[in-house]
Design an enzyme around this catalytic site. Sequence first.
Site: not given
Ligand code: IPE
Ligand code: IPE
Ligand code: MG
Length: 236
Positions: A16, A33, A127
């Site tokens: 995240d 990303h 792994l």
């Molecule tokens: C969780 O992150 C999903 C992934 C890392 C793939 P999100 O950014 O989607 O989660 P919330 O919305 O903050 O709970």
């Molecule tokens: C995690 O990073 C990647 C996915 C959920 C695909 P985010 O895109 O949720 O990044 P933040 O949380 O908005 O910073």
């Molecule tokens: Mg996120």
Amino acid sequence: MNNNLIIPNHIGIIMDGNGRWAQEKGLARTMGHKKAVETLKDLCIYMADVGVKYCSLYAFSTENFKRDIKEVNFLMDLFITIFEKEFAFLIDKGVKVIFSGRRKPLSDKVLKAMDKIVEDTKSNKKLVLNICLNYGSHAEIIDTTKKICDMYKNGKINLDDIDEEFISKNLYNDLPPLDFVIRTSGELRLSNFMMWQASYAEFYFPKTYFPDFNSIEFDKAILEFNNRNRRFGGIK
Ligand code: IPE
Ligand code: IPE
Ligand code: MG
């Protein structure tokens, strides 16, 4: 890494903070990303080298379809590039790729790229990399329940066959329990990630955004895991 440390057998990583990583640098979220892919490649090599046996990566949740269509499409295209090209090195690194999640409504192109990396790495033993894509714990429990109901209806099992081991074996993949769940970016929640498998996992919530989660950060996480006292309901 210190050789005396215990390496968790199954690590879950909720990757995240990509969007915030980019936004804080004045970049588009998508750049976060992109950088995350580089971080992930390094981390895979590192985990294979230090002896992690199973790693479950949260790449895209069932809820992530709620995002702006442009971001969803960007991520889907990125997944195709990752599985077709970026992850090719995993074949020689001994990493076996598997997926957890619903295939519907993923596009044929995404599914084809997923199926190819699974096929190309199926004999690897070092792994197991379980990529959770269009994954949600609730969806997994629903899909598993339907599968088990079908077996029962067709006379393949009796009610007494359903125990913890049976449920585990009939989830998307038959994996050992999670020992350690890392969620980067400082958020303190599971967001529908592997609730069954994480029942006795240790949790670690570094503030670092995933694109900056390098091997030094990983080492810190392992050190923290080694300071935990796991009791599993017993006394120690
Ligand atoms: C969780 O992150 C999903 C992934 C890392 C793939 P999100 O950014 O989607 O989660 P919330 O919305 O903050 O709970
Ligand atoms: C995690 O990073 C990647 C996915 C959920 C695909 P985010 O895109 O949720 O990044 P933040 O949380 O908005 O910073
Ligand atoms: Mg996120």
